[in-house]
Design a protein around this motif. Sequence first.
Motif, PDB file in Angstrom:
ATOM      1  N   THR A 410       0.854  -1.179   0.000  1.00 26.26           N
ATOM      2  CA  THR A 410       0.000   0.000   0.000  1.00 26.26           C
ATOM      3  C   THR A 410       0.897   1.239   0.000  1.00 26.26           C
ATOM      4  N   PRO A 411       0.354   2.408  -0.316  1.00 26.94           N
ATOM      5  CA  PRO A 411       1.164   3.631  -0.238  1.00 26.94           C
ATOM      6  C   PRO A 411       1.749   3.852   1.154  1.00 26.94           C
ATOM      7  N   GLU A 412       0.976   3.484   2.184  1.00 30.29           N
ATOM      8  CA  GLU A 412       1.470   3.649   3.552  1.00 30.29           C
ATOM      9  C   GLU A 412       2.689   2.774   3.792  1.00 30.29           C
ATOM     10  N   GLN A 413       2.649   1.542   3.305  1.00 25.12           N
ATOM     11  CA  GLN A 413       3.808   0.662   3.444  1.00 25.12           C
ATOM     12  C   GLN A 413       5.011   1.221   2.701  1.00 25.12           C
ATOM     13  N   ALA A 414       4.780   1.624   1.448  1.00 25.91           N
ATOM     14  CA  ALA A 414       5.880   2.127   0.626  1.00 25.91           C
ATOM     15  C   ALA A 414       6.506   3.378   1.232  1.00 25.91           C
ATOM     16  N   ALA A 415       5.682   4.188   1.913  1.00 25.96           N
ATOM     17  CA  ALA A 415       6.186   5.417   2.523  1.00 25.96           C
ATOM     18  C   ALA A 415       6.813   5.165   3.888  1.00 25.96           C
ATOM     19  N   GLY A 416       6.718   3.930   4.379  1.00 24.29           N
ATOM     20  CA  GLY A 416       7.308   3.609   5.676  1.00 24.29           C
ATOM     21  C   GLY A 416       6.552   4.194   6.852  1.00 24.29           C
ATOM     22  N   ILE A 417       5.249   4.438   6.678  1.00 19.54           N
ATOM     23  CA  ILE A 417       4.447   4.996   7.771  1.00 19.54           C
ATOM     24  C   ILE A 417       4.232   3.923   8.829  1.00 19.54           C
ATOM     25  N   LYS A 418       4.620   4.225  10.047  1.00 23.57           N
ATOM     26  CA  LYS A 418       4.531   3.263  11.141  1.00 23.57           C
ATOM     27  C   LYS A 418       3.317   3.572  12.015  1.00 23.57           C
ATOM     28  N   PRO A 419       2.428   2.620  12.176  1.00 26.78           N
ATOM     29  CA  PRO A 419       1.277   2.844  13.061  1.00 26.78           C
ATOM     30  C   PRO A 419       1.696   2.790  14.518  1.00 26.78           C
ATOM     31  N   PRO A 420       0.926   3.404  15.420  1.00 25.39           N
ATOM     32  CA  PRO A 420       1.250   3.343  16.845  1.00 25.39           C
ATOM     33  C   PRO A 420       1.066   1.934  17.384  1.00 25.39           C
ATOM     34  N   SER A 421       1.797   1.614  18.418  1.00 21.51           N
ATOM     35  CA  SER A 421       1.676   0.296  19.031  1.00 21.51           C
ATOM     36  C   SER A 421       0.434   0.242  19.906  1.00 21.51           C
TER      37      SER A 421
END
Length: 454
Positions: A410-421
């Motif tokens: 996904t774009p989020e994965q490709a951009a390296g966006i890390k979700p909060p734990s």
Amino acid sequence: MMRVLEFFVALIIVALIGVVAGVVMPGHGHVERSLVIGKDMRQVYDVLDNLRRVPEYSVLRSYDRNTKFSFSGNAYGPGAELSWSSDNEKVGNGKLTIANATPSFDQITSTTKTASIVWNLDNNWRGQDKHFTLDLERQGSRGQLTEVTWSYDVAYGWNLVNRFANLYIHGDPDSFVDVTLNNLQNVMATVPNIDYADLIPYIVQTQQTPVLLVPTSIARKDGLEGFEAATSKAVAQIQATAKKLGVNVTGPRVVFTTNYGDQTYTFDVAMPIDNSSLTVNGQAEQLTPPTPPALDPLAAPAESSSSSADADSAPLAVDSRDRYGRLVVDGNVRATLAFGGPALKGVWNGTFAGVPQTRDMLKAYAQTHGYAFDDVVNRPYNIQTKIGDNVETYSQFEIYLPLSNAPDQTPEQAAGIKPPSLEEEAPASAGSAAAPASASSVAPASSSEAPAGE
């Protein structure tokens, strides 16, 4: 002789007039059309910032339904490319490339007023620096409408023949913009009005896994208590059957959604096991993936979603197969191979009440990003990975939407966006289905393994 001379003089005069006309004509062309679409800007932006759905709404297929499309470059955003080829001269060969998008997708919020996306165009139309500009403007009293202004620009330079082409800019270029923009509105109408701005989904590769499952259903009015009672009963049946078969349960509870209706929720409760070959009634049986039931032209149509549930839960002989090809191993317990292939994954932290909402977010996200799925043949499912009291700690559910055609990330994965734990979030209200700002995010990439590995 004089007539010949007059003829050549006339030709020279006409040529000079043509040159002068070409010189005074503008060196660039511009055409634009605007349309207000009844969708939030983020959804419209996502559809236009990838090219995966262009074959559905562009005018090209209306000229030639056999037009061939191919994708290359990035899956989303600048660098995404779409090429096409056709024997129809009106379509020909060409390519679109997303040149830029402002602001970036992760900066599109409910307060964003405008956005702009540029597609570079390479085809047989005359001119250079051909490109489409798609300007988005949030409208409506609640900001839930989006005005799309689609413009086409081309530079002709000092090529006089190209400059004369500006006389025909209201031909093919204008038609492309006008028809495609209207078709875009039709495509957007199929996307549900669901806000997935806080969702951070990942695409994961799931592994085929043997499971034992029990088909069941509850009345929606029974709420969470009815759901927990039904799943607890099914889990007990599965565990007892696993012990009888001599296999081990290897993971947490999985719920496959068959139909989340207005009155009835129909679903399968499953648990993974450690063997894909079972001995039932003294016969060795190799488990297989489920298959869609064959259509019986003589069968009467089902009157409601409960009819399907009744058919699934009807007693069948042990060692037989149900209508999905799943092996009946004990009473209402079936065995099959589940998962396998790419899936769009999201996580809900809270009670089960938020799972259906997250599932709908994943579907809307998949539609705007051009990820193909069939939630009838390959049903969405969720796995409860952590059990909390939702007072001091959250419960955690991973929700999966199987995909049949999607990129690697996904774009989020490709951009390296890390979700909060999970530890960073406060528990949700026990009866609430609304996600906190970060509650519908997925687990970090290091924990986004396929179900078989959990």
